[in-house]
Write a protein that holds these residues in place. Sequence first.
Motif, short mmCIF file in Angstrom:
data_model
loop_
_atom_site.label_atom_id
_atom_site.label_comp_id
_atom_site.label_asym_id
_atom_site.label_seq_id
_atom_site.Cartn_x
_atom_site.Cartn_y
_atom_site.Cartn_z
N PRO A 14 0.82 -1.22 0.00
CA PRO A 14 0.00 0.00 0.00
C PRO A 14 0.85 1.26 0.00
CG PRO A 14 0.04 -0.95 2.18
CD PRO A 14 0.74 -1.93 1.27
N VAL A 15 0.29 2.29 -0.59
CA VAL A 15 0.98 3.57 -0.66
C VAL A 15 0.79 4.31 0.67
CG1 VAL A 15 1.09 5.76 -1.90
CG2 VAL A 15 0.64 3.67 -3.13
N TRP A 16 -0.33 4.12 1.33
CA TRP A 16 -0.60 4.78 2.61
C TRP A 16 -1.04 3.73 3.61
CZ3 TRP A 16 -3.62 5.16 -1.69
CH2 TRP A 16 -4.89 4.62 -1.61
N ARG A 17 -0.97 4.09 4.86
CA ARG A 17 -1.37 3.18 5.93
C ARG A 17 -2.50 3.84 6.72
NH1 ARG A 17 4.09 2.64 5.45
NH2 ARG A 17 4.85 0.52 5.24
N ARG A 18 -3.47 3.01 7.08
CA ARG A 18 -4.58 3.50 7.88
C ARG A 18 -4.60 2.78 9.21
NH1 ARG A 18 -9.69 2.60 4.34
NH2 ARG A 18 -8.66 0.62 4.22
N SER A 19 -5.11 3.44 10.21
CA SER A 19 -5.25 2.81 11.51
C SER A 19 -6.47 1.89 11.49
CB SER A 19 -5.40 3.87 12.60
OG SER A 19 -6.63 4.55 12.43
N SER A 20 -6.61 1.09 12.52
CA SER A 20 -7.75 0.18 12.59
C SER A 20 -9.05 0.95 12.74
CB SER A 20 -7.58 -0.80 13.76
OG SER A 20 -7.51 -0.07 14.98
N VAL A 21 -9.01 2.09 13.39
CA VAL A 21 -10.22 2.91 13.54
C VAL A 21 -10.66 3.46 12.18
CG1 VAL A 21 -11.14 5.01 14.59
CG2 VAL A 21 -9.63 3.55 15.90
N GLU A 22 -9.71 3.93 11.39
CA GLU A 22 -10.06 4.44 10.06
C GLU A 22 -10.60 3.33 9.17
OE1 GLU A 22 -6.85 8.07 9.64
OE2 GLU A 22 -6.29 6.06 8.97
N ALA A 23 -10.03 2.14 9.27
CA ALA A 23 -10.52 1.02 8.46
C ALA A 23 -11.94 0.62 8.88
CB ALA A 23 -9.58 -0.18 8.60
N THR A 24 -12.22 0.66 10.18
CA THR A 24 -13.56 0.34 10.67
C THR A 24 -14.57 1.37 10.20
OG1 THR A 24 -12.59 -0.68 12.62
CG2 THR A 24 -14.92 -0.14 12.73
N LEU A 25 -14.20 2.64 10.27
CA LEU A 25 -15.11 3.69 9.83
C LEU A 25 -15.38 3.61 8.33
CD1 LEU A 25 -13.83 6.74 11.89
CD2 LEU A 25 -15.93 5.45 12.22
N ASP A 26 -14.41 3.17 7.55
CA ASP A 26 -14.62 3.02 6.11
C ASP A 26 -15.60 1.90 5.79
OD1 ASP A 26 -13.00 5.12 5.51
OD2 ASP A 26 -11.22 3.89 5.12
N GLN A 27 -15.69 0.90 6.64
CA GLN A 27 -16.59 -0.22 6.39
C GLN A 27 -18.03 0.08 6.81
OE1 GLN A 27 -14.88 -3.53 8.45
NE2 GLN A 27 -13.23 -3.79 6.96
N MET A 28 -18.21 1.10 7.62
CA MET A 28 -19.56 1.44 8.09
C MET A 28 -20.38 2.05 6.96
SD MET A 28 -18.99 3.09 11.79
CE MET A 28 -18.65 2.08 13.20
N PRO A 29 -21.71 1.86 7.00
CA PRO A 29 -22.56 2.48 5.98
C PRO A 29 -22.55 4.00 6.13
CG PRO A 29 -23.90 1.49 7.68
CD PRO A 29 -22.49 1.09 7.96
N LYS A 30 -22.60 4.67 5.01
CA LYS A 30 -22.57 6.12 5.01
C LYS A 30 -23.94 6.65 4.62
CE LYS A 30 -17.69 6.16 3.93
NZ LYS A 30 -17.55 4.76 4.30
N TYR A 31 -24.40 7.61 5.38
CA TYR A 31 -25.67 8.24 5.06
C TYR A 31 -25.61 9.69 5.52
CZ TYR A 31 -26.70 7.62 9.99
OH TYR A 31 -26.65 7.64 11.35
N ASN A 32 -26.48 10.48 4.94
CA ASN A 32 -26.57 11.88 5.30
C ASN A 32 -27.67 12.02 6.34
OD1 ASN A 32 -26.71 14.61 5.47
ND2 ASN A 32 -27.06 14.98 3.30
N ALA A 33 -27.28 12.28 7.57
CA ALA A 33 -28.25 12.36 8.66
C ALA A 33 -29.20 13.53 8.47
CB ALA A 33 -27.53 12.48 10.00
N HIS A 34 -28.73 14.60 7.86
CA HIS A 34 -29.61 15.74 7.63
C HIS A 34 -30.69 15.40 6.61
CE1 HIS A 34 -30.79 19.92 7.58
NE2 HIS A 34 -30.77 19.90 6.27
#
Length: 74
Positions: A14-34
């Motif tokens: 990989p060109v960059w490294r992510r922490s485990s928290v960032e990887a977990t947040l990337d797997q979560m569903p994304k929605y616009n709460a507003h």
Amino acid sequence: MSKKNKRGVPKQGPVWRRSSVEATLDQMPKYNAHACGTGAHGDVKYNRAKQKRRLQRELGSEGAFGPLPYRQAI
């Protein structure tokens, strides 16, 4: 002079490294709460027009000879 370490792009992996928290947040569903709806819906404050319509409806349903609260029987 000390030799500086070169930090270039690795040739493999990989060109960059992510922490485990960032990887977990990337797997979560994304929605616009507003967009999903925030806050109270409808009239939440005093609505003068709504109160006036309600009063007119009550007066109209009583009719011309309807019971009036201030009228005394003789």
